[in-house]
Design an enzyme around this catalytic site. Structure first.
Site, short mmCIF file in Angstrom:
data_model
loop_
_atom_site.label_atom_id
_atom_site.label_comp_id
_atom_site.label_asym_id
_atom_site.label_seq_id
_atom_site.Cartn_x
_atom_site.Cartn_y
_atom_site.Cartn_z
N TYR A 86 47.76 -35.99 43.53
CA TYR A 86 46.41 -35.52 43.80
C TYR A 86 45.68 -36.33 44.87
CZ TYR A 86 47.24 -32.86 39.56
OH TYR A 86 47.77 -32.00 38.64
N TYR A 157 49.74 -34.55 35.54
CA TYR A 157 50.93 -34.82 36.35
C TYR A 157 51.18 -36.33 36.46
CZ TYR A 157 54.21 -33.86 40.24
OH TYR A 157 55.32 -33.76 41.05
N TRP A 203 48.25 -23.42 39.93
CA TRP A 203 48.44 -24.78 40.43
C TRP A 203 49.01 -24.74 41.84
CZ3 TRP A 203 51.34 -28.51 42.61
CH2 TRP A 203 50.97 -29.83 42.40
N ASP A 298 44.49 -29.23 24.50
CA ASP A 298 45.15 -29.54 25.76
C ASP A 298 46.44 -28.74 25.90
OD1 ASP A 298 45.84 -30.94 28.17
OD2 ASP A 298 47.26 -32.09 26.98
N HIS A 329 42.00 -30.33 28.43
CA HIS A 329 42.77 -31.16 29.36
C HIS A 329 41.86 -32.10 30.16
CE1 HIS A 329 46.49 -31.99 31.49
NE2 HIS A 329 45.88 -31.86 32.65
#
Length: 636
Positions: A86, A157, A203, A298, A329
């Site tokens: 990210y 991630y 995503w 989540d 999440h």
């Protein structure tokens, strides 16, 4: 989008949640006091240090060191590492982690994973993170400023990069805190009992692209990919997604991964060796203290609690710890999730929580964290169901320490589906099956649930199971229970409070006119009518799906014979919830949950390569020979 609860939902990004985390200390959650008398340092940053991997690819790495007046302090310090796709320096989380930890005598290292942002190489989700993580940890440990102790952080991630690192059994790794971590992708999370979780389409379209992707460095390509992201709903409705047929071809690494993930259903080495499949690599997983963090709403909840904690706590000395909150999440610092408010206790003092773990295992400070209960869970429920000033349903809840997961004292209690729509502990009587027609062109909408990376496709968390005309998947404003393709089975109003904590497993006997179809299950807490909610609230608790061709084995598909009765097992995500007196427990059975999962065309064609669609006549059996039921972990 507005809801009947009177507030508007906005997409809550991962980085925004973490930003809030590091600057908030919640009043009611478990207290994690910081050490007193700690020396505070400034931060000296070495940006874009290119760390070489074993194949010559270099990964961009930022090193934040303790400093005085901008000059790095001499001596060695423990290191906190985050490996992220990210952007190591593009979002607020990395800088805040650096400020927080470095000022307290740690070095913070942030690295762009291979093929993302400033790092070299091609992006292959988690496939290179074991080797790259190992090489990075070895490089860090050999630097003159490292004292030989590395801890890891990261949510989603970056949580998965922690698992991949541990599987590589690297030197210098001493402690980990994987939060809402990706893992075990082929079972749940990317493929889910054979179905595909469409959040991964979002995503790729909107989170992976165009930000951070190397092809997007070309302005024309970036513009095309940005426009593609705005059309994600159209592509989700218009599946399958074939290679080379969309602007996604401009980012071949991303197109190749998405198309293959949507097409590859069998749970084989493709999934097992993706990089962070913990349960497939427990033997290789380094035995270090690990604190697993997850949330009941989540998207990685089942892996965190039912798979990873169970596997690691049995196989490793650790210590292995687990905390499960009522969170969506990345929502550890929030008191709410979706349309539900859980009270001030629910939020976690996120930064102090991390600091205590690392102070103990990286600095050797005896702060007592190693003597605490191995499992800490938030038991949702107990609230009076009023509408909060923010418009949320007050569910309430409280924290509780436990000695194991699942709870040994929880009693697995079957609740059987009845022909009249009842749900009870009584075995069903002889009765014909209940049929319904499943039309892939009109799937059941996803309303909340265990979702992440959802963007504009859907919203996450607890939600009233009633459609909204302004939600793009809804065709009207009816409750889902009013749909003819949703079978509803519910108890009478409870005469006492009932706690359900643990695994949720549905056993169905079903048939179909199609060679392949899906069966979905959803557990719902039905609130009675009160003044704030005069028609009550149907609050989702957990849900799941099974693709019929994978009913017997995730490793090998087998089509059905039309009309033949088969047994299906559907494991929902676990929960901990008190169903209050006067509420009903409800189980909804159907064959779609869109856009959480891709819609089965019922044709039996190869995955992500169908040309035909068919309406399926599906049937659920509820008789003594086929006692369809849900197993609830009831705590007395």
């Amino acid at each position: 989008m507005p809801s009947r609860f009177g507030f508007r939902r906005f997409p809550l990004t991962f980085s925004v949640v973490i930003f809030a985390a590091l600057y908030s200390a919640s009043a009611g959650s478990p207290a994690y006091p910081e050490n007193q008398g700690e020396v505070r340092y400034d931060v000296a940053l070495s940006r874009d240090v290119m760390v070489p991997m074993r194949d010559g690819v270099r990964l961009a790495t930022d090193i934040h060191r303790p400093a005085t007046n901008g000059v790095p302090t001499s001596g060695k310090f423990p290191v906190i590492l985050e490996r992220t796709p990210y952007g190591k320096d593009g979002g607020p989380s990395g800088a805040l982690w650096a400020q927080y930890f470095v000022s307290r005598g740690y070095i913070f290292v942030a690295q762009d994973v291979r093929g993302r942002y400033a790092s070299e190489g091609s992006w292959r989700p988690h496939r290179d993170d074991a080797n790259d993580g190992y090489d990075t940890a070895k490089w860090i440990g050999e630097q003159p400023w490292c004292d030989g102790n590395i801890g890891t952080v990261g949510t989603s991630y970056p949580g998965g990069t922690q698992h991949a690192l541990a599987i590589s059994n690297p030197p210098y790794l001493k402690a980990m805190i994987p939060v809402d971590a990706m893992s075990d992708y082929g079972r749940y999370g990317i493929r889910h009992n054979g179905a595909f979780e469409l959040r991964w389409m979002n995503w790729i379209f909107n989170i992976g692209l165009p930000e951070g992707a190397h092809p997007a460095r070309d302005p024309a390509v970036r513009q095309a990919l940005t426009q593609l992201g705005k059309q994600v709903r159209d592509y989700a409705k218009g599946l399958p997604l074939r290679p080379g047929m969309t602007p996604l071809k401009l980012a071949p690494d991303y197109e190749g991964w998405l198309v293959q993930a949507m097409s590859h259903g069998d749970y084989d080495d493709y999934w097992k060796n993706m990089g962070a499949s913990v349960v497939d690599h427990v033997a290789e997983y380094k035995d270090v203290p690990v604190y697993l963090v997850g949330g009941w709403y989540d998207s990685w909840d089942l892996q965190t609690a039912n798979l990873n904690y169970v596997a690691l706590s049995k196989a490793k000395k650790g210590p292995i710890r687990l905390i499960m909150g009522p969170w969506t999440h990345g929502g550890q610092t929030l008191t709410h999730g979706g349309e539900a408010e859980f009270g001030s206790e629910a939020a976690l003092d996120f930064a102090a929580f991390h600091l205590r773990w690392f102070d103990r295992w990286l600095k050797g400070i005896d702060n007592g964290v190693d003597r605490e209960a191995p499992v800490r869970i938030f038991v949702m429920g107990g609230g009076d169901g009023h509408k909060t000033p923010e418009g949320r349903l007050f569910v309430g809840g409280h924290w509780r320490d436990e000695q194991e997961w699942p709870l040994a004292r929880a009693v697995s209690t079957p609740y059987y589906l009845q022909a009249d729509g009842g749900l009870s502990t009584d075995l069903p009587h002889d009765s014909p099956p209940t049929h319904y027609l499943f039309d892939p062109h009109h799937p059941v909408p996803t309303l909340g649930g265990n979702i992440s990376s959802n963007g504009e496709l859907m919203f996450a968390g607890a939600a009233d199971q009633r459609c909204r005309t302004d939600f793009w998947v809804c065709e009207d404003a009816r409750p889902l229970s009013a749909r003819n393709d949703v079978l509803v089975f519910q108890t009478p109003p409870l005469d006492h409070d009932m706690e359900v904590t643990g695994r949720l497993i549905v056993k169905l006997w079903a048939s179909s006119s199609a060679p392949d179809t899906d069966f979905t299950a959803k557990l719902v807490d039905v609130y009675p009518a009160i003044a704030d909610f005069p028609t009550g609230v149907d609050l989702n608790v957990a849900d799941s799906i099974v693709r019929a061709r994978y009913r017997d084995s995730l490793e090998k598909a087998a089509l059905m014979k039309p009309g033949e009765v088969y047994a299906f097992s559907i494991e929902m995500y676990p929960t901990s919830l008190v169903f209050k007196r006067g509420h009903r427990l409800r189980l909804d059975i159907s064959s779609s949950n869109f856009p959480r999962f891709d819609v089965n065309p019922n044709s039996g064609e190869p995955l992500n390569n169908n040309r035909r669609w068919a309406v399926a006549d599906n049937a659920i059996y509820h008789d003594p020979q086929h006692p369809s039921h849900i197993e609830l972990a009831v705590v007395k």
